[in-house]
Design an enzyme around this catalytic site. Structure first.
Site, PDB file in Angstrom:
ATOM      1  N   ARG A 165      -1.259  -1.984 -19.010  1.00 13.51           N
ATOM      2  CA  ARG A 165      -2.549  -1.299 -19.023  1.00 13.51           C
ATOM      3  C   ARG A 165      -2.564  -0.246 -17.908  1.00 13.51           C
ATOM      4  O   ARG A 165      -2.337  -0.580 -16.743  1.00 13.51           O
ATOM      5  CB  ARG A 165      -3.617  -2.367 -18.764  1.00 13.51           C
ATOM      6  CG  ARG A 165      -5.018  -2.025 -19.084  1.00 13.51           C
ATOM      7  CD  ARG A 165      -5.813  -3.309 -19.327  1.00 13.51           C
ATOM      8  NE  ARG A 165      -5.482  -3.790 -20.653  1.00 13.51           N
ATOM      9  CZ  ARG A 165      -6.019  -3.310 -21.781  1.00 13.51           C
ATOM     10  NH1 ARG A 165      -6.925  -2.371 -21.734  1.00 13.51           N
ATOM     11  NH2 ARG A 165      -5.657  -3.798 -22.954  1.00 13.51           N
ATOM     12  N   THR A 212      -3.311   6.742 -22.029  1.00 15.42           N
ATOM     13  CA  THR A 212      -3.134   5.402 -21.495  1.00 15.42           C
ATOM     14  C   THR A 212      -1.678   5.028 -21.748  1.00 15.42           C
ATOM     15  O   THR A 212      -0.961   5.735 -22.466  1.00 15.42           O
ATOM     16  CB  THR A 212      -4.042   4.376 -22.210  1.00 15.42           C
ATOM     17  OG1 THR A 212      -3.844   4.524 -23.617  1.00 15.42           O
ATOM     18  CG2 THR A 212      -5.494   4.602 -21.879  1.00 15.42           C
ATOM     19  N   GLU A 251      -0.501   4.780  -0.538  1.00 19.40           N
ATOM     20  CA  GLU A 251      -1.314   5.975  -0.815  1.00 19.40           C
ATOM     21  C   GLU A 251      -0.477   7.230  -0.583  1.00 19.40           C
ATOM     22  O   GLU A 251       0.253   7.332   0.411  1.00 19.40           O
ATOM     23  CB  GLU A 251      -2.561   5.986   0.071  1.00 19.40           C
ATOM     24  CG  GLU A 251      -3.630   5.045  -0.478  1.00 19.40           C
ATOM     25  CD  GLU A 251      -4.759   4.784   0.495  1.00 19.40           C
ATOM     26  OE1 GLU A 251      -4.463   4.580   1.685  1.00 19.40           O
ATOM     27  OE2 GLU A 251      -5.916   4.775   0.056  1.00 19.40           O
ATOM     28  N   TYR A 257       0.855  -1.189   0.000  1.00 19.77           N
ATOM     29  CA  TYR A 257       0.000   0.000   0.000  1.00 19.77           C
ATOM     30  C   TYR A 257       0.887   1.234   0.000  1.00 19.77           C
ATOM     31  O   TYR A 257       1.849   1.313   0.766  1.00 19.77           O
ATOM     32  CB  TYR A 257      -0.901   0.034   1.243  1.00 19.77           C
ATOM     33  CG  TYR A 257      -2.338  -0.164   0.873  1.00 19.77           C
ATOM     34  CD1 TYR A 257      -2.964   0.728   0.002  1.00 19.77           C
ATOM     35  CD2 TYR A 257      -3.076  -1.236   1.360  1.00 19.77           C
ATOM     36  CE1 TYR A 257      -4.277   0.536  -0.383  1.00 19.77           C
ATOM     37  CE2 TYR A 257      -4.400  -1.424   0.973  1.00 19.77           C
ATOM     38  CZ  TYR A 257      -4.998  -0.531   0.102  1.00 19.77           C
ATOM     39  OH  TYR A 257      -6.294  -0.705  -0.292  1.00 19.77           O
ATOM     40  N   ASP A 291      -6.289  14.312 -24.713  1.00 26.41           N
ATOM     41  CA  ASP A 291      -6.214  12.884 -24.403  1.00 26.41           C
ATOM     42  C   ASP A 291      -5.519  12.239 -25.596  1.00 26.41           C
ATOM     43  O   ASP A 291      -6.136  11.974 -26.627  1.00 26.41           O
ATOM     44  CB  ASP A 291      -7.628  12.350 -24.213  1.00 26.41           C
ATOM     45  CG  ASP A 291      -7.649  10.854 -23.927  1.00 26.41           C
ATOM     46  OD1 ASP A 291      -6.613  10.195 -24.117  1.00 26.41           O
ATOM     47  OD2 ASP A 291      -8.713  10.358 -23.523  1.00 26.41           O
ATOM     48  N   LYS A 334      -1.311   1.494 -25.377  1.00 27.85           N
ATOM     49  CA  LYS A 334      -1.621   1.488 -26.814  1.00 27.85           C
ATOM     50  C   LYS A 334      -0.304   1.632 -27.569  1.00 27.85           C
ATOM     51  O   LYS A 334       0.525   0.728 -27.516  1.00 27.85           O
ATOM     52  CB  LYS A 334      -2.631   2.605 -27.131  1.00 27.85           C
ATOM     53  CG  LYS A 334      -3.974   2.397 -26.418  1.00 27.85           C
ATOM     54  CD  LYS A 334      -4.999   3.428 -26.827  1.00 27.85           C
ATOM     55  CE  LYS A 334      -6.351   3.158 -26.221  1.00 27.85           C
ATOM     56  NZ  LYS A 334      -6.533   3.737 -24.879  1.00 27.85           N
TER      57      LYS A 334
HETATM   58  N1  DSN Z   1     -11.268   1.447 -25.551  1.00 26.70           N
HETATM   59  C1  DSN Z   1     -10.245   2.279 -26.126  1.00 26.70           C
HETATM   60  C2  DSN Z   1     -10.179   2.148 -27.588  1.00 26.70           C
HETATM   61  O1  DSN Z   1     -10.390   1.047 -28.061  1.00 26.70           O
HETATM   62  O2  DSN Z   1      -9.914   3.102 -28.286  1.00 26.70           O
HETATM   63  C3  DSN Z   1     -10.387   3.650 -25.726  1.00 26.70           C
HETATM   64  O3  DSN Z   1     -10.473   3.708 -24.342  1.00 26.70           O
END
Ligand code: DSN
Length: 426
Positions: free
Chosen positions: A228, A219, A49, A47, A193, A222
């Site tokens: 993730r 994120t 925090e 933990y 974003d 990707k």
């Molecule tokens: N679910 C993602 C995508 O496939 O683009 C976006 O969060």
């Protein structure tokens, strides 16, 4: 404890599925083995925090170092001044930003989900559309490009507190100075974003949002090819231009407000094992090898898009600048849903996607979204793209014929053996 064979068998089946098929979901990728290994480690037990050096638990000396390393590497990648690596996902990064800079009921302006936007940019079914008052801009019918005039018109009319740019199904680059100019006219903050193209921005292959957008989220799984998760960044502490306050009514630097938006605002304990994996992925992104990878993504996407066009497929906006393309299937007499199912039977994974001005619902759709980050990680080059397009075209033409689809699947399973995936894993 006995080893849980049932679950480990399922994990193995997923490995086999990933190995056998052609992965074209634009938001997916294959992490390195070391990134995966880092996620399964003892830091999951801890933990922590708070933030490095400012925790609410003892025993954080080691995780402090990993988290600081992740922060430092991320700042180095994007040459930015602030980074928070704790968001568990992109959606949570966006939620934390909204909590930090908005009051419930404030107006926000984002790209319409049906035109390529994202759920967290104001969709009615998401926190962003329920807690705030969402307004939208779109893309132009004639060329599929972001309609900055509509962004400006709606911004002037509605005076949103936050303008959100970035998309999940848009194959072109963004004009960040123009967006900032619009925001400045109405006194809005800008959040970019960049989850989809972040790996390409990291290597300066696309415009950088860092100079013009106050806050950047992404994120990490990707095009960044990490575990993730989510991240929040700022180029400079924009010094809280609108005098935003914390819960005690104190005007604070934006970096403080964003940190508080993540913890304690929207999250408790950070996932320090995932943060360790983020640190490893960020180290990989800093390498020259990743530069070659990122460049190849764009070469592959453009080669694939050209092959589709040659076969009479309509690519929204006519092509791509990044890692993905959106295909409008209306001239092929098949819905996105049917295409996704047929391709799935052939072990080609894509997702159905609405196209701009779609006349079908989000459950049916007129299009599919295709991205190449995962196949590029598997070692595919531009000369391999035409074979994928041939497989897809054959499957779409024979979408109702399970025997043909099974035959294509067999060919694909054999084909993919040339591009080994996690050979170290048995
Ligand atoms: N679910 C993602 C995508 O496939 O683009 C976006 O969060």
């Amino acid at each position: 404890m006995q080893r849980d064979k049932l679950v480990f068998d399922l994990i193995h089946q997923e490995l086999v599925r990933q190995r056998h098929g052609i992965e074209l979901i634009a938001s997916e990728n294959f992490t390195s083995l070391q990134v995966m290994q880092a996620m399964g480690n003892v830091m999951t037990n801890k933990y922590a925090e708070g933030y490095p050096g400012r925790r609410y638990y003892g025993g954080c000396e080691i995780v402090d170092q990993t988290e600081q390393l992740a922060i430092d590497r991320l700042k180095q990648i994007f040459n930015c001044d602030y980074a928070n690596v704790q968001p568990h996902s992109g959606a949570q990064a966006n939620a934390a930003v909204c909590l930090a800079v908005l009051q419930p009921g404030d107006k926000i302006l984002g790209l319409d989900l049906s035109m390529g936007g994202h759920l967290t940019h104001g969709s009615a079914v998401n926190f962003s559309g329920k807690l705030y008052q969402p307004h939208f801009y779109g893309v132009k019918k004639e060329d599929g490009l972001v309609d900055y005039e509509s962004m400006e018109r709606v911004a002037k009319q509605e005076k949103p507190k936050l303008i959100i740019c970035g998309a999940s199904a848009y194959s072109r680059d963004w004009d960040y100075p123009r967006i900032r100019q619009i925001a400045d006219q109405v006194g809005a903050l800008v959040m970019c974003d960049m989850a989809h193209p972040a790996g390409l921005i990291a290597k300066k292959l696309l415009n950088s949002p860092f100079e013009d957008c106050h806050i950047i989220t992404s994120t990490t799984h990707k095009t960044l090819r990490g575990p993730r998760g989510g991240i929040i960044m700022m180029k400079k502490d924009f010094d809280n231009p609108f005098g935003l306050k914390d819960n005690k009514g104190n005007i604070r630097p934006m970096s403080n407000l964003l940190d508080m938006g993540v913890f304690p605002g929207t999250q408790g304990g950070p996932l320090e094992h995932v943060i360790a994996a983020k640190a490893i992925a960020f180290g990989e992104i800093l390498s020259d090898e990743f530069t070659i990878y990122a460049k190849q993504i764009i070469v592959n996407a453009q080669a694939m898009s050209a092959c589709f066009s040659k076969k009479g497929y309509n690519i929204v906006s006519g092509g791509t600048d990044n890692h993905l393309m959106l295909i409008d299937l209306r001239n092929k007499n098949i819905s996105g849903k049917k295409a996704e199912i047929a391709l799935g039977k052939a072990d080609i994974t894509v997702n159905k996607n609405m196209v701009p001005f779609d006349d079908k619902s989000a459950f049916i759709t007129s299009g599919i979204r295709i991205g190449v980050p995962a196949v590029t990680t598997r070692g595919m080059m531009e000369e391999h793209m035409s074979a994928i397009v041939d497989f897809i075209d054959e499957a779409i033409v024979h979408a109702e014929d399970d025997v043909v689809l099974a035959g294509i699947r067999k060919k694909i399973n054999a084909h993919m053996k040339q591009f080994p995936l996690y050979p170290e894993l048995i």
